[in-house]
Design an enzyme around this catalytic site. Structure first.
Site, PDB file in Angstrom:
ATOM      1  N   ASP A  31       0.858  -1.182   0.000  1.00  0.00           N
ATOM      2  CA  ASP A  31       0.000   0.000   0.000  1.00  0.00           C
ATOM      3  C   ASP A  31       0.899   1.238   0.000  1.00  0.00           C
ATOM      4  O   ASP A  31       2.123   1.130  -0.137  1.00  0.00           O
ATOM      5  CB  ASP A  31      -0.961  -0.024   1.198  1.00  0.00           C
ATOM      6  CG  ASP A  31      -0.259  -0.055   2.552  1.00  0.00           C
ATOM      7  OD1 ASP A  31       0.952   0.290   2.624  1.00  0.00           O
ATOM      8  OD2 ASP A  31      -0.912  -0.421   3.543  1.00  0.00           O
ATOM      9  N   THR A  32       0.311   2.397   0.170  1.00  0.00           N
ATOM     10  CA  THR A  32       1.091   3.641   0.099  1.00  0.00           C
ATOM     11  C   THR A  32       2.091   3.791   1.246  1.00  0.00           C
ATOM     12  O   THR A  32       3.018   4.582   1.149  1.00  0.00           O
ATOM     13  CB  THR A  32       0.166   4.873   0.070  1.00  0.00           C
ATOM     14  OG1 THR A  32      -0.672   4.839   1.230  1.00  0.00           O
ATOM     15  CG2 THR A  32      -0.678   4.900  -1.195  1.00  0.00           C
TER      16      THR A  32
END
Length: 150
Positions: A31-32
């Site tokens: 994810d980020t």
């Protein structure tokens, strides 16, 4: 173009009755925040199980093509313990826990070094061409029993 050892996909293998499959966490897996997205652990485990079947001498593609049947996940239980992160080298260790007539229960651990990151129990049901459970081929059951922790 010349061929080299790098032209072939990576294959895991058995260490005793446990199948080992190594992989690296890439950007697409995260994810980020650079943490592996939870659903990707299922992908990692799927790759390891598929490779385990291949290493055990089970040709899923041939069985599908000739109408013998295919495996499908009937149940998946995953416990997430610690996060994997971008760039981590992981090891998925898969063991056969129980063999039934039409299914096999596989325990899988996703590890970073000695740390367990996730643990999964996967029930793979054997389905015929009609998508209904059917008995696994006898030689496959025998191979799983040889690898089983039962």
């Amino acid at each position: 173009m010349t061929s080299s050892q790098y032209d072939q996909p990576y294959r895991g293998g058995f260490v005793g009755s446990a199948h080992h499959f190594a992989l690296t966490v890439y950007f697409e897996d995260t994810d980020t925040a650079g943490i592996v997205y939870y659903a990707n652990y299922l992908k990692f485990m799927e790759r390891a199980r598929s490779d385990m079947l291949r290493a055990a001498g089970i040709d899923q593609r041939a069985a599908q093509e000739d109408g013998t049947g295919v495996y499908a996940v009937a149940e998946a239980h995953v416990r997430y313990l610690k996060p994997a992160k971008l760039g981590d080298d992981l090891l998925i260790v898969s063991t056969v826990q129980r063999v039934r007539a039409a299914s096999v229960l596989i325990h899988q651990r996703v590890m970073r070094g000695a740390d367990d990151l996730a643990a999964g129990r996967i029930t793979a049901a054997f389905l015929g061409p009609d998508d209904r459970p059917r008995r696994q081929p006898r030689d496959w059951v025998e191979r799983f029993q040889q690898l089983s922790e039962d």
